[in-house]
Design an enzyme around this catalytic site. Structure first.
Site, mmCIF file in Angstrom:
data_model
loop_
_atom_site.group_PDB
_atom_site.id
_atom_site.type_symbol
_atom_site.label_atom_id
_atom_site.label_comp_id
_atom_site.label_asym_id
_atom_site.label_seq_id
_atom_site.Cartn_x
_atom_site.Cartn_y
_atom_site.Cartn_z
ATOM 1 N N GLU A 32 0.824 -1.217 0.000
ATOM 2 C CA GLU A 32 0.000 0.000 0.000
ATOM 3 C C GLU A 32 0.856 1.265 0.000
ATOM 4 O O GLU A 32 0.535 2.241 0.682
ATOM 5 C CB GLU A 32 -0.939 0.014 1.214
ATOM 6 C CG GLU A 32 -1.930 -1.122 1.237
ATOM 7 C CD GLU A 32 -2.999 -0.955 2.300
ATOM 8 O OE1 GLU A 32 -2.726 -0.304 3.317
ATOM 9 O OE2 GLU A 32 -4.104 -1.480 2.104
ATOM 10 N N GLU A 88 -6.551 -7.891 -0.343
ATOM 11 C CA GLU A 88 -7.047 -7.889 1.043
ATOM 12 C C GLU A 88 -8.530 -7.604 1.060
ATOM 13 O O GLU A 88 -8.947 -6.460 0.861
ATOM 14 C CB GLU A 88 -6.328 -6.822 1.877
ATOM 15 C CG GLU A 88 -4.883 -7.124 2.151
ATOM 16 C CD GLU A 88 -4.206 -6.031 2.976
ATOM 17 O OE1 GLU A 88 -4.887 -5.344 3.751
ATOM 18 O OE2 GLU A 88 -2.984 -5.871 2.818
#
Ligand code: GAL
Length: 847
Positions: A194, A263
């Site tokens: 991320e 995710e």
């Protein structure tokens, strides 16, 4: 090419012994699969030459014990996963710079091998920044001390360390032949995590770092695709992926890349003092079905099994020791029902659609109503013939919808997706839960019966199972306790001193108080006050070894009245960390601990005392930690004394006792609810921090409505009184307990779909038989080692209510059903109790 290979196989019919030899060779090269390659196109990952729709189960190996791994992997597989996904935890693997650890819970190769031997693939997310609610986001704390380092940016010292670790892990996988082209399970990797969220803070250097990380990773020649999640500028030859509660709208940054969801947050983590998150199974299934409906091809549950943050691995600020996450497998590895079962059915439905999903380059879209839509996948099946699968969605949060599709009528509950593997019949609807609900029960553990006399057995069955009636205690000194202390001018940064070897840092200084000060305080009726600009996470203030007060907070101002006597006083400050920052945006290396800004004593006659300039003596950690009194080996050297039941508790105490391994196979837990705050070890293994802090009162919903977009504050449970810590604990009340699914419930009605496994009956997929003729079923099963002990409720007709609150309706309803539970009519509900499977031992024993 493929054609000619096939011909070769047919023509080269070789005698059996040589075939055996040929088959043997790949097994030597890599043990688990015939070596295969993984690539991708815009639609999906291409595994061994075929596009695949993949379901992945997030399981972090150090959050379980190696003994648990086989069962967790087996339950992931049984639940319908094709892939296991894990991060790699740098701080666990390189706890000291240059010294590696791949033992025990950090035996990564063993874990990967177990995944391979179960026939599942593996997605290895190396990071090495991982976030993950892990201490310091997975970075080893020594990384802060590398001269000139700045994390996660175009910084040579950082890049050097990162490259060294990533190379090490890729090398380890290659050496153990774990890549798919070697016959191993690893089909995909990840670099960074991320980074897109923080990239801007680093300006041009951030952009350069992304390019560097990508080419460094690719340069390692791992031979499988690399992912960068949430990275809209991921270079062309790196996949970018989505993370979130919903990812059905996600578009990768290139038309050549497939739609991946690394995710899928199926629950959330918890902080000390927070409530427990719960994501409804219906909404989770909806999110997943929508993802595959709208073109997704790889979805990973973050987490499928969350587990436990053992030792001091939990991140912060304030993340709790449990990482249950409301995942389909709970913290103990037990199925969390109905989530696990409902997703298992979903995965089976998606598998039935796979031939059609991979045959089409893109879905055909059909609007069915204002909030209803269909996506249809059709094409040529692999074995010839046409294939077709459809997803019908109703995204209305409140109302059911009645839609027409291909000339048939369908009822779609609110916020749901129906899956039609043959474009005609509904195999699954995300809002209709056919799986059982399990209510977990926590019971006093039963001591091993074999070693007991009959009398003891009778007594032990009845007595509340406190861990022990005899405890040993060892006082931990308050303040500076040993030689290895040092004195310095001013307040030092906590992590610079502790290097995170302990949560605790003692600071001691001397305050001299004059007669004038004392009379000044008396006259004004006011006491002096310690005032700290900013501190984290816990500060305890002592004057002359007496506790003045404790302050809890994350970078908060601390104000604590203190009482001094005339003459010299020892002012002791104990700063504590409760998990280091794991996600704070950019510049993690600058985020320290302890104090920030100024500290002073106010209220003295001659003005404030500036503590930031005082001379302080420092000591890292507790004496017991340094002496390792928690290990079996060192414990004996310490001077323990028997703890009396009525002993007044001291502020810092070590306690130890012995207990027998409980009987049975259920997960064993320690109930430390009678204690305050501390850490616990069993047989020298650090099992984690504990803190009997009570969850906030407000914020829990009375009822949980699955409909509408989920967020981590929705459907939380466990709200209590205002957050507070109980003071010092009572070890006599610590108990050993076991956890199991003690109560099971289920409910099906005629509007439920037939069992997914029936779809494999020849005739259903090709339409010669109608799945509609098959009745839905309900299955209830106890955990292994348990049997059904009673049927609490069983009724058909129009039963009402929900699990543990069932009631019979007006139609025919034989309650107390005896022999079997084959109750099929309009609707059926049942609930059972499960009991430990006892083996009857008959023997005579003299008392
Ligand atoms: C994501 C992160 C994960 C984890 C998750 C929350 O942003 O990539 O590592 O921290 O949030 O559980």
């Amino acid at each position: 090419m493929a054609e000619s290979t096939r011909n070769v196989t047919i023509r080269w019919r070789i005698p059996p012994p040589i075939i055996a030899l040929l088959l043997f060779l790949p097994i030597v090269a890599g043990s688990y699969f015939k070596p295969f390659n993984v690539s991708y196109d815009h639609r999906a990952l291409i595994v061994a030459g075929k596009r695949r729709m993949l379901v992945s189960a997030g399981v972090h190996y150090p959050r379980a014990t190696p003994q648990m791994w086989p069962d967790l992997i087996a339950k992931s597989k049984e639940g319908g996963a094709d892939v296991v996904q894990t991060y790699v935890f740098w701080s666990g693997h390189e706890p000291v710079k240059g010294q590696y650890n791949f033992e025990g819970r950090y035996d990564l190769v063993k874990f990967v091998k177990l995944v391979g031997s179960s026939g599942l693939f593996l997605h290895l997310r190396i990071g090495p920044y991982v976030c993950a609610e892990w201490n310091f986001g997975g970075f080893p704390v020594w990384l802060r001390d590398v001269p000139g380092i700045e994390f996660r940016t175009d910084n040579e010292p950082f890049k050097k360390e990162m490259q060294k670790f990533v190379t090490k892990i890729v090398g380890l996988m290659r050496e153990a032949k774990m890549f798919c082209w070697q016959g191993g399970p690893v089909i995909m990797l990840q670099i960074e995590n991320e980074y897109g969220d923080v990239e801007k803070s680093y300006g041009q250097k951030g952009k350069d770092y992304v390019k560097w990380a990508a080419s460094m990773a690719l340069g390692l020649g791992a031979g499988v695709p690399w992912v960068m999640c949430k990275q809209t500028d991921a270079p062309e030859n790196i996949l970018d992926a989505c993370n979130g509660y919903y990812c059905d709208g996600f578009k990768p940054n290139s038309k050549t890349k497939p739609v991946l969801w690394t995710e899928d947050w199926d629950g959330w983590y918890t902080k000390w003092g927070g409530s427990l998150p719960h994501r409804p199974a219906e909404d989770l299934a909806f999110a997943v079905a929508r993802f595959y409906q709208r073109g997704g091809s790889f979805q990973n549950y973050y987490m499928y099994f969350g587990g436990t943050n053992f030792g001091r691995t939990s991140g912060g600020p304030f993340y709790i020791t449990s990482y249950d996450y409301d995942a389909p497998l709970d913290e103990y590895g037990l199925r969390s029902e109905p989530k696990w079962g409902h997703l298992k059915d979903l995965h089976a439905a998606i598998k039935l659609c796979e031939p059609a999903l991979v045959a089409a380059d893109a879905p055909q879209y059909k609007k069915l109503g204002s909030n209803q839509e269909a996506h249809i996948y059709h094409g040529d099946g692999e074995t010839g013939g046409k294939v077709c699968a459809a997803f019908l969605a109703n995204i209305d949060e409140h109302k059911s919808a009645y839609v027409k599709f291909n000339g048939q009528s369908y009822t779609l509950p609110p916020w749901s997706v129906s899956i039609l593997p043959d474009c005609r019949h509904v195999a699954y609807n995300t809002a209709k839960v056919g799986a059982q609900t399990s209510v977990k029960t926590v019971e006093p553990a039963r001591p091993p019966l074999g070693s007991m006399s009959i009398l003891q057995k009778v007594v032990s069955q009845d007595s509340a199972s406190y861990i022990s009636k005899s405890w040993m205690a060892l006082k931990e000194p308050i303040g500076i306790w040993g030689e290895n202390n040092f004195t310095a001018q001013g307040l030092l940064e906590h992590l610079n001193v502790t290097k995170d070897q302990s949560d605790y840092l003692w600071h001691k200084t001397r305050i001299s108080v004059s007669e004038d000060d004392i009379s000044f305080w008396k006259k004004n009726g006011a006491n002096p006050t310690l005032s700290v600009d900013s501190m984290r996470d816990v500060l305890r203030v002592f004057v002359n070894k007496q506790l003045s007060g404790s302050i809890v907070g994350h970078w908060v101002k601390a104000v604590q009245p203190v009482l001094f006597v005339q003459g010299n006083n020892d002012l002791l400050l104990l700063t504590q960390t409760v998990g280091l920052q794991e996600y704070r945006g950019a510049f993690l290396e600058k985020d320290g601990a302890g104090f920030r800004g100024k500290a002073k004593l106010t209220g003295f006659k001659n003005g404030d005392v500036d503590l930031s300039k005082s001379s302080w003596t420092y000591q890292v950690g507790l004496k017991g930690e340094a002496e390792k009194v928690y290990t079996v080996e060192h414990s004996e050297k310490a001077e323990w004394s028997t703890l009396e039941t009525e002993a007044s508790p001291s502020i810092f105490m070590w306690y130890k006792t012995y207990f027998n391994t409980p009987d049975g196979t259920d997960p064993v837990v320690l109930d430390l609810g009678s204690m305050g705050k501390g850490q616990a070890w069993v047989n020298g293994h650090h099992i984690g921090r504990y803190w009997s802090i009570i969850a906030q009162k407000d914020g829990c919903d009375k009822t949980c409505d699955y409909r509408g977009a989920y967020h981590s504050d929705k459907c939380t449970t466990n709200c209590g009184k205002p957050t507070q810590t109980r003071n010092w604990g009572n070890p006599f009340k610590i108990s050993v307990k076991t956890v199991t699914a003690g109560i099971l419930c289920g409910q099906v009605s005629r509007s439920h779909y037939p069992p997914l496994r029936k779809w494999s009956t020849p005739g259903f997929m090709n339409g010669t038989m109608s799945i509609n003729s098959v009745a839905p079923e309900m299955h209830l099963r106890c955990e292994e080692g348990h049997v059904i002990s009673s049927i609490e409720f069983a009724s058909y007709g129009t039963p009402r209510g929900s699990c543990e609150k069932f009631s019979t309706g007006n139609a025919m309803h034989p309650n107390r059903y005896q022999s079997s539970l084959r109750l099929v009519k309009d609707s059926t509900a049942a609930s059972l109790k499960c009991q430990t499977l006892h083996f009857r031992v008959t023997h005579v024993e003299e008392l």
